[in-house]
Design a protein around this motif. Structure first.
Motif, PDB file in Angstrom:
ATOM      1  N   ILE A  64      -1.933  -3.482  12.436  1.00 23.01           N
ATOM      2  CA  ILE A  64      -1.960  -3.187  11.004  1.00 23.01           C
ATOM      3  C   ILE A  64      -3.372  -2.753  10.645  1.00 23.01           C
ATOM      4  N   LYS A  65      -3.536  -1.511  10.242  1.00 17.18           N
ATOM      5  CA  LYS A  65      -4.858  -1.015   9.883  1.00 17.18           C
ATOM      6  C   LYS A  65      -5.220  -1.411   8.459  1.00 17.18           C
ATOM      7  N   LYS A  66      -4.260  -1.286   7.549  1.00 15.94           N
ATOM      8  CA  LYS A  66      -4.512  -1.598   6.144  1.00 15.94           C
ATOM      9  C   LYS A  66      -3.204  -2.055   5.508  1.00 15.94           C
ATOM     10  N   SER A  67      -3.265  -3.114   4.703  1.00 18.07           N
ATOM     11  CA  SER A  67      -2.069  -3.557   3.986  1.00 18.07           C
ATOM     12  C   SER A  67      -2.486  -4.273   2.710  1.00 18.07           C
ATOM     13  N   TYR A  68      -1.848  -3.895   1.623  1.00 23.12           N
ATOM     14  CA  TYR A  68      -2.129  -4.547   0.342  1.00 23.12           C
ATOM     15  C   TYR A  68      -1.045  -4.200  -0.660  1.00 23.12           C
ATOM     16  N   CYS A  69      -1.061  -4.917  -1.795  1.00 18.34           N
ATOM     17  CA  CYS A  69      -0.163  -4.614  -2.902  1.00 18.34           C
ATOM     18  C   CYS A  69      -0.938  -3.789  -3.914  1.00 18.34           C
ATOM     19  N   LYS A  70      -0.417  -2.645  -4.232  1.00 21.78           N
ATOM     20  CA  LYS A  70      -1.097  -1.714  -5.129  1.00 21.78           C
ATOM     21  C   LYS A  70      -0.472  -1.769  -6.508  1.00 21.78           C
ATOM     22  N   LYS A  71      -1.274  -1.996  -7.524  1.00 20.17           N
ATOM     23  CA  LYS A  71      -0.774  -2.011  -8.884  1.00 20.17           C
ATOM     24  C   LYS A  71      -0.550  -0.574  -9.332  1.00 20.17           C
ATOM     25  N   ASN A  72       0.647  -0.295  -9.861  1.00 20.19           N
ATOM     26  CA  ASN A  72       0.953   1.081 -10.219  1.00 20.19           C
ATOM     27  C   ASN A  72       0.962   1.347 -11.718  1.00 20.19           C
ATOM     28  N   GLY A  73       0.651   0.360 -12.559  1.00 20.60           N
ATOM     29  CA  GLY A  73       0.529   0.591 -13.987  1.00 20.60           C
ATOM     30  C   GLY A  73       1.828   0.580 -14.770  1.00 20.60           C
ATOM     31  N   ARG A  74       2.943   0.470 -14.108  1.00 19.70           N
ATOM     32  CA  ARG A  74       4.245   0.423 -14.782  1.00 19.70           C
ATOM     33  C   ARG A  74       4.548  -0.994 -15.264  1.00 19.70           C
ATOM     34  N   ILE A  75       5.191  -1.111 -16.395  1.00 23.92           N
ATOM     35  CA  ILE A  75       5.624  -2.405 -16.927  1.00 23.92           C
ATOM     36  C   ILE A  75       7.131  -2.335 -17.122  1.00 23.92           C
ATOM     37  N   LEU A  76       7.834  -3.411 -16.739  1.00 23.06           N
ATOM     38  CA  LEU A  76       9.293  -3.438 -16.894  1.00 23.06           C
ATOM     39  C   LEU A  76       9.700  -3.492 -18.329  1.00 23.06           C
TER      40      LEU A  76
END
Length: 76
Positions: A64-76
């Motif tokens: 695994i070179k890189k792994s993370y959770c990316k915030k995308n700015g969307r709100i439900l």
């Protein structure tokens, strides 16, 4: 909303121990609950851990070179 982001690579060794080639791939989460991702970072991190453990368990030469959770700015 958060989306899983993973880049995994494979090292193709030469028989004498030299590195012949490295290929990297972007892993796509096909089971996310919506097209916008997960509503909490905790849900995203749980899924991220599941995917990375599966890669480590099933593919010997991959790392695994890189792994993370990316915030995308969307709100439900």
């Amino acid at each position: 909303m958060f989306k899983v982001f993973i880049i995994t690579c494979v090292v193709l060794p030469f028989p004498r121990g030299e590195i012949l080639d490295i290929k990297c791939y972007s892993v796509t989460d096909q089971w996310q609950p919506s097209i916008y991702g997960y509503s909490t970072k905790k849900e995203c991190m749980n899924r991220l851990n599941t995917i990375t453990e599966s890669i480590r368990k099933n593919f010997d030469l991959y790392y695994i070179k890189k792994s993370y959770c990316k915030k995308n700015g969307r709100i439900l």
